[in-house]
Write a protein that holds these residues in place. Structure first.
Motif, PDB file in Angstrom:
ATOM      1  N   LEU A 103       0.877  -1.075   0.064  1.00 60.77           N
ATOM      2  CA  LEU A 103      -0.052   0.069  -0.063  1.00 60.77           C
ATOM      3  C   LEU A 103       0.748   1.211  -0.059  1.00 60.77           C
ATOM      4  O   LEU A 103       0.527   2.161  -0.911  1.00 60.77           O
ATOM      5  N   THR A 104       1.946   1.193   0.694  1.00 59.91           N
ATOM      6  CA  THR A 104       3.039   2.302   0.634  1.00 59.91           C
ATOM      7  C   THR A 104       3.616   2.484  -0.532  1.00 59.91           C
ATOM      8  O   THR A 104       4.214   3.614  -0.717  1.00 59.91           O
ATOM      9  N   ALA A 105       3.668   1.565  -1.313  1.00 59.89           N
ATOM     10  CA  ALA A 105       4.247   1.379  -2.730  1.00 59.89           C
ATOM     11  C   ALA A 105       3.433   1.524  -3.894  1.00 59.89           C
ATOM     12  O   ALA A 105       3.753   1.392  -4.854  1.00 59.89           O
ATOM     13  N   LEU A 106       2.006   1.954  -3.586  1.00 53.86           N
ATOM     14  CA  LEU A 106       1.121   1.948  -4.534  1.00 53.86           C
ATOM     15  C   LEU A 106       1.473   3.028  -5.548  1.00 53.86           C
ATOM     16  O   LEU A 106       1.307   2.962  -6.883  1.00 53.86           O
ATOM     17  N   GLY A 107       2.112   4.039  -5.039  1.00 52.28           N
ATOM     18  CA  GLY A 107       2.244   5.301  -5.848  1.00 52.28           C
ATOM     19  C   GLY A 107       3.420   4.924  -6.759  1.00 52.28           C
ATOM     20  O   GLY A 107       3.404   5.223  -8.133  1.00 52.28           O
ATOM     21  N   THR A 108       4.246   4.099  -6.457  1.00 53.91           N
ATOM     22  CA  THR A 108       5.568   3.731  -7.006  1.00 53.91           C
ATOM     23  C   THR A 108       4.970   2.898  -8.152  1.00 53.91           C
ATOM     24  O   THR A 108       5.219   2.942  -9.522  1.00 53.91           O
ATOM     25  N   ASN A 109       4.105   1.794  -7.842  1.00 50.38           N
ATOM     26  CA  ASN A 109       3.556   0.894  -8.773  1.00 50.38           C
ATOM     27  C   ASN A 109       2.702   1.588  -9.885  1.00 50.38           C
ATOM     28  O   ASN A 109       2.925   1.215 -11.135  1.00 50.38           O
ATOM     29  N   VAL A 110       1.982   2.432  -9.570  1.00 48.59           N
ATOM     30  CA  VAL A 110       1.230   3.203 -10.481  1.00 48.59           C
ATOM     31  C   VAL A 110       2.068   4.104 -11.269  1.00 48.59           C
ATOM     32  O   VAL A 110       2.002   4.199 -12.591  1.00 48.59           O
ATOM     33  N   THR A 111       3.185   4.746 -10.772  1.00 42.93           N
ATOM     34  CA  THR A 111       4.200   5.388 -11.737  1.00 42.93           C
ATOM     35  C   THR A 111       4.860   4.395 -12.435  1.00 42.93           C
ATOM     36  O   THR A 111       5.061   4.703 -13.874  1.00 42.93           O
ATOM     37  N   LEU A 112       5.381   3.116 -12.270  1.00 39.77           N
ATOM     38  CA  LEU A 112       5.867   2.212 -13.124  1.00 39.77           C
ATOM     39  C   LEU A 112       5.119   1.788 -13.954  1.00 39.77           C
ATOM     40  O   LEU A 112       5.551   1.840 -15.377  1.00 39.77           O
ATOM     41  N   MET A 113       3.802   1.219 -13.853  1.00 45.31           N
ATOM     42  CA  MET A 113       3.051   0.268 -14.764  1.00 45.31           C
ATOM     43  C   MET A 113       2.088   1.231 -15.161  1.00 45.31           C
ATOM     44  O   MET A 113       1.473   0.911 -16.204  1.00 45.31           O
ATOM     45  N   GLY A 114       1.628   2.188 -14.574  1.00 46.42           N
ATOM     46  CA  GLY A 114       0.357   3.010 -14.995  1.00 46.42           C
ATOM     47  C   GLY A 114       0.896   4.137 -15.763  1.00 46.42           C
ATOM     48  O   GLY A 114       0.165   5.033 -16.429  1.00 46.42           O
ATOM     49  N   LEU A 115       2.146   4.684 -15.453  1.00 46.83           N
ATOM     50  CA  LEU A 115       2.519   5.851 -16.062  1.00 46.83           C
ATOM     51  C   LEU A 115       3.686   5.742 -17.189  1.00 46.83           C
ATOM     52  O   LEU A 115       3.448   5.886 -18.307  1.00 46.83           O
ATOM     53  N   VAL A 116       4.857   5.162 -16.580  1.00 43.58           N
ATOM     54  CA  VAL A 116       5.849   4.899 -17.451  1.00 43.58           C
ATOM     55  C   VAL A 116       5.744   3.816 -18.562  1.00 43.58           C
ATOM     56  O   VAL A 116       5.718   4.176 -19.778  1.00 43.58           O
ATOM     57  N   ALA A 117       5.163   2.556 -18.257  1.00 39.99           N
ATOM     58  CA  ALA A 117       4.685   1.867 -19.333  1.00 39.99           C
ATOM     59  C   ALA A 117       3.613   2.296 -20.153  1.00 39.99           C
ATOM     60  O   ALA A 117       4.080   1.869 -21.348  1.00 39.99           O
ATOM     61  N   VAL A 118       2.743   2.867 -19.709  1.00 45.13           N
ATOM     62  CA  VAL A 118       1.623   3.289 -20.601  1.00 45.13           C
ATOM     63  C   VAL A 118       2.413   4.527 -21.501  1.00 45.13           C
ATOM     64  O   VAL A 118       2.127   4.266 -22.871  1.00 45.13           O
ATOM     65  N   LEU A 119       2.878   5.421 -20.764  1.00 49.55           N
ATOM     66  CA  LEU A 119       3.063   6.579 -21.742  1.00 49.55           C
ATOM     67  C   LEU A 119       4.549   6.227 -22.708  1.00 49.55           C
ATOM     68  O   LEU A 119       4.419   6.466 -24.028  1.00 49.55           O
ATOM     69  N   VAL A 120       5.399   5.596 -22.489  1.00 48.41           N
ATOM     70  CA  VAL A 120       6.584   5.359 -23.176  1.00 48.41           C
ATOM     71  C   VAL A 120       5.996   4.182 -24.183  1.00 48.41           C
ATOM     72  O   VAL A 120       6.259   4.290 -25.372  1.00 48.41           O
ATOM     73  N   GLY A 121       5.222   3.161 -23.845  1.00 51.08           N
ATOM     74  CA  GLY A 121       4.779   2.144 -24.706  1.00 51.08           C
ATOM     75  C   GLY A 121       3.859   2.776 -25.897  1.00 51.08           C
ATOM     76  O   GLY A 121       3.815   2.696 -26.868  1.00 51.08           O
ATOM     77  N   TYR A 122       3.018   3.788 -25.348  1.00 46.67           N
ATOM     78  CA  TYR A 122       2.043   4.362 -26.250  1.00 46.67           C
ATOM     79  C   TYR A 122       2.959   5.357 -27.129  1.00 46.67           C
ATOM     80  O   TYR A 122       2.517   5.450 -28.357  1.00 46.67           O
ATOM     81  N   GLY A 123       3.895   5.978 -26.578  1.00 42.40           N
ATOM     82  CA  GLY A 123       4.505   6.995 -27.494  1.00 42.40           C
ATOM     83  C   GLY A 123       5.415   6.044 -28.712  1.00 42.40           C
ATOM     84  O   GLY A 123       5.225   6.479 -29.773  1.00 42.40           O
ATOM     85  N   VAL A 124       5.939   4.857 -28.400  1.00 43.14           N
ATOM     86  CA  VAL A 124       6.652   4.351 -29.134  1.00 43.14           C
ATOM     87  C   VAL A 124       5.507   3.572 -30.390  1.00 43.14           C
ATOM     88  O   VAL A 124       5.707   3.557 -31.620  1.00 43.14           O
ATOM     89  N   PHE A 125       4.236   3.065 -29.841  1.00 41.10           N
ATOM     90  CA  PHE A 125       3.131   2.867 -30.830  1.00 41.10           C
ATOM     91  C   PHE A 125       2.986   3.994 -31.847  1.00 41.10           C
ATOM     92  O   PHE A 125       2.927   3.504 -33.047  1.00 41.10           O
ATOM     93  N   ARG A 126       2.641   5.096 -31.079  1.00 40.27           N
ATOM     94  CA  ARG A 126       2.315   6.031 -32.133  1.00 40.27           C
ATOM     95  C   ARG A 126       3.339   6.364 -33.166  1.00 40.27           C
ATOM     96  O   ARG A 126       3.043   6.768 -34.191  1.00 40.27           O
ATOM     97  N   GLY A 127       4.631   6.405 -32.732  1.00 40.63           N
ATOM     98  CA  GLY A 127       5.971   6.935 -33.638  1.00 40.63           C
ATOM     99  C   GLY A 127       5.708   5.643 -34.605  1.00 40.63           C
ATOM    100  O   GLY A 127       6.079   6.043 -35.854  1.00 40.63           O
TER     101      GLY A 127
END
Length: 233
Positions: A103-127
């Motif tokens: 629970l104290t690491a929820l923000g970290t997990n959201v940052t890694l899988m819900g932010l970095v993985a989404v935005l990097v992955g979708y950026g590569v997809f769009r490119g």
């Protein structure tokens, strides 16, 4: 990929928590442009699929295993901002009900899988989608490559956080080698699942796939014409 409680110091966990909260707040406003009466149900189904997929581990190498993250899969199907919300909901339920990630690491997990993985992955997809043929094959190829790269991107982001505020007595080089090597292999499994699911949706309802918007339906479906003609014979 799920970070447990106590793996990062309080300051780092608080920082990622604030970043995650700000990203989710922004996603709540931006997701409205991605969803309508037709695509909103798909977002719910995609979140449920990712939740189930993350609960199933597949063998990787040397006794290690991995599981679907689903960031690119979700972003391609329903859009990147909606994907942030879907991933956050999945991670929240897992942390609260299944103790999968602290629970104290929820923000970290959201940052890694819900932010970095989404935005990097979708950026590569769009490119890639911008330069590949605007067909079903092009969409799937872009999805697969983006899915492969999204996993090590999230892993490297964790390495950066660990370098800043790791509390476990591990050499940084050990963490780097463990995270990058294994997660490159996990990325291949991620790509296979992503391509299979996106391909299945494209086969029946290409109009619902966010990553295929702006493409003529005939262009998305034209790869299947020879097979369809053969079946008709």
């Amino acid at each position: 990929m799920h970070v447990p409680d106590g793996f990062l110091d309080p300051a780092t966990s608080a920082t990622t928590g604030a970043l995650a909260a700000g990203t989710v707040a922004l996603a709540l406003t931006r997701a409205r442009a991605e969803l309508d009466d037709r695509t909103a149900p798909l977002a719910g189904l995609t979140a449920a699929f990712v939740f189930a997929g993350q609960m199933i581990n597949f063998p990787v190498a040397a006794g290690t295993s991995g599981h679907l993250i689903g960031a690119v899969l979700t972003a391609v199907l329903v859009g990147p901002w909606t994907a942030v919300l879907c991933m956050t909901a999945v991670l929240l339920v897992q942390a609260v009900l299944f103790a999968d990630g602290g629970l104290t690491a929820l923000g970290t997990n959201v940052t890694l899988m819900g932010l970095v993985a989404v935005l990097v992955g979708y950026g590569v997809f769009r490119g890639l989608a911008a330069v590949l043929p605007r067909t079903r094959t092009g969409v799937l190829a872009a999805s697969g490559v983006a899915a492969v790269l999204s996993v090590p991107a999230a892993a490297l982001a964790f390495v950066g956080l660990f370098a800043l505020g790791g509390t476990v007595d591990l050499a940084l080089g050990t963490v780097v080698s463990a995270m990058t090597g294994v997660h490159l292999l996990i990325g291949l499994g991620e790509a296979a699942i992503t391509v299979a699911v996106v391909g299945a949706v494209l086969a029946v309802r290409p109009d619902l796939v966010h990553g295929a918007r702006g493409m003529r339906a005939a262009a998305v479906l034209e790869d299947r014409r020879p097979a369809a003609t053969g079946a008709a014979r």
